[in-house]
Structures are given as structure tokens and as C-alpha cells.
Design an enzyme around this catalytic site. Structure first.
Site, PDB file in Angstrom:
ATOM      1  N   ASP A   1       0.839  -1.318  -0.021  1.00 18.48           N
ATOM      2  CA  ASP A   1       0.058   0.008  -0.033  1.00 18.48           C
ATOM      3  C   ASP A   1       0.936   1.303   0.012  1.00 18.48           C
ATOM      4  O   ASP A   1       2.003   1.189   0.290  1.00 18.48           O
ATOM      5  CB  ASP A   1      -1.046   0.018   1.307  1.00 18.48           C
ATOM      6  N   ASP A   2       0.126   2.343  -0.315  1.00 16.60           N
ATOM      7  CA  ASP A   2       0.685   3.727   0.011  1.00 16.60           C
ATOM      8  C   ASP A   2       1.779   4.249  -0.979  1.00 16.60           C
ATOM      9  O   ASP A   2       2.123   5.353  -0.871  1.00 16.60           O
ATOM     10  CB  ASP A   2       1.307   3.971   1.284  1.00 16.60           C
TER      11      ASP A   2
ATOM     12  N   TYR B   1      -6.152   3.057   6.210  1.00 21.19           N
ATOM     13  CA  TYR B   1      -6.317   2.700   7.500  1.00 21.19           C
ATOM     14  C   TYR B   1      -7.377   1.140   7.618  1.00 21.19           C
ATOM     15  O   TYR B   1      -7.597   1.155   9.037  1.00 21.19           O
ATOM     16  CB  TYR B   1      -6.690   3.681   8.380  1.00 21.19           C
TER      17      TYR B   1
ATOM     18  N   HIS C   1       3.784  -2.140   2.928  1.00 21.16           N
ATOM     19  CA  HIS C   1       4.063  -0.882   2.432  1.00 21.16           C
ATOM     20  C   HIS C   1       5.216  -0.766   1.697  1.00 21.16           C
ATOM     21  O   HIS C   1       6.409  -0.892   2.227  1.00 21.16           O
ATOM     22  CB  HIS C   1       3.694   0.078   3.593  1.00 21.16           C
TER      23      HIS C   1
END
Ligand code: ZN
Length: 220
Positions: free
Chosen positions: A35-36, A127, A176
Site C-alpha cells: 500500500d501507499d 487505515y 507498504h
């Protein structure tokens, strides 16, 4: 229950039988998810590791990052990895108006479609914050959460990330690709699951649905 996480994205107990059936086929399956990103240096390093290992993964990208580093998204997609929607600006969607949630998802969809030619099959809420209204907006796509949280963003420690992932039974693993310590943990994680006979898949394959065909909604 290890596989309850993505059920949360569906919010439908009626689907449980189908999910359980899919899970039995996928018992030794792992979906690495990152993610991210994309990150201009770390994501390409990760892509090289995945290519060397011949392992597919899923990247839940943030729209603003994809806009800034579009070539990294294109490279991941063309290498056969799945690109998921992780919102435009990574807010708590549960604190946003319905209009803002729609904008966060649709703007990212549009950019990723421009970059890859495909609308993402999956959405992961930042989140993991999701509610019924947000699920409705994302339909027919489920909100994809995870089975294993490596807490890599918290530990920033390669050995700790390795332990968290390797100590699990697989499934959907959350990491991440914006932390060097995470990217450095990936070779050992892949090696361990390969040695245990696991099959690596993207998240859509893991769920084993053709999300472009929303007929599964008939069962909700
Ligand atoms: Zn995130």
C-alpha cells in the site's frame, strides 16, 4: 478466523458458503499486497525482486503518488502485477462526506485507467476504515482488507517484518512499499513461503471472482 477480513468488505453473511469454498481451494495461497506507493526508488527495487522471484503482487496505490510517479505504476502493471485503488489522498474515508468518498475513489479510478487501460478491480480503504455507506459507493467492488498485518510501518525493522509475515499462514498480507525496511524483508518472505509450497497470486485471483462480472452480487 483467518479469512474473515475480506468478508468485512462484502458485509454479507449470505456469501460465507461461497467464500469458504474458495478458501479451501486456496489454503496454501498468499497474496502480497503493498500500500501507499508508488515510491520512486523503493517500488522499482521491489519490482526487481518480484521479477527475479517470478512472484506477482498487488499494489494499492494512492492517486496523488500515482500522478507523481506514473511510470512506476505503468511498469508494475505491465509486469503483470495488480493495481488497486487506495483512494486519491489517503484520508479516513469514514470521516468524509459521501461526495468526497466518491471523488476519492473515482478520481483514482480515472487516473489508473489512463495509466493502465483498466479500471482497478479492487479498492482498499486507507487505515482499513470502512462502513456500510462506503461499501455501497465502491460496489460492485469489495473493500479489500487483509488477513495478516505486518505492522511494517510501525516497526520499520526488516527482521520484524519478516517475522510477522513468515510466522503467518499466508492469505492476504499487508505491507507498504514506501519503507526500505519492508522491501528488504521481501526476499526472505518469498523464500519462506516458496519453501512451504505456497502459490503466490494477485488479490483478484485470491478472491477468485471475476469482478468485472457483478453476478456474484445476486447472492448478497
Ligand atoms: Zn494506506
Amino acid at each position: 478466523m483467518r479469512r474473515r477480513s475480506f468478508l468485512a468488505g462484502l458485509g454479507a453473511v449470505a456469501l460465507f458458503g461461497r467464500v469458504a469454498q474458495a478458501a479451501s481451494d486456496e489454503e496454501r495461497t498468499i497474496a502480497l499486497t503493498f500500500d501507499d506507493g508508488p515510491h520512486p526508488e523503493l517500488t522499482p527495487q521491489l519490482l526487481e525482486i518480484l521479477e527475479r522471484q517470478q512472484v506477482p503482487a498487488t499494489f494499492f496505490v494512492v492517486g496523488t503518488c500515482a500522478q507523481r510517479w506514473p511510470e512506476v505504476v505503468r511498469r508494475a502493471f505491465s509486469a503483470g502485477h495488480e493495481i488497486g485503488n487506495h483512494s486519491w489522498s489517503h484520508p479516513f474515508l469514514t470521516e468524509c462526506s459521501a461526495a468526497r468518498v466518491t471523488q476519492e475513489i473515482e478520481r483514482t479510478d480515472a487516473l489508473l485507467h489512463d495509466l493502465t487501460g483498466e479500471r482497478p478491480n479492487t479498492v482498499r480503504p486507507p487505515y482499513g476504515a470502512v462502513n456500510g455507506e462506503i461499501r455501497q459507493i465502491a460496489l460492485p467492488r469489495p473493500m479489500m482488507l487483509w488477513d495478516v498485518d505486518t505492522n511494517d510501518w510501525r516497526s520499520r525493522n526488516t527482521a520484524a517484518v519478516e517475522r510477522a509475515a513468515i510466522g503467518s499462514a499466508g492469505g492476504i498480507v499487508l505491507m507498504h512499499d514506501i519503507h526500505r525496511t519492508t522491501v528488504e524483508a521481501v526476499p526472505a518472505i518469498i523464500g519462506s513461503f516458496k519453501a512451504r509450497g505456497y502459490r503466490f497470486v494477485t488479490i483478484s485471483s485470491y478472491v477468485n471472482w471475476t469482478l468485472t462480472n457483478p453476478s456474484w452480487l445476486d447472492q448478497v
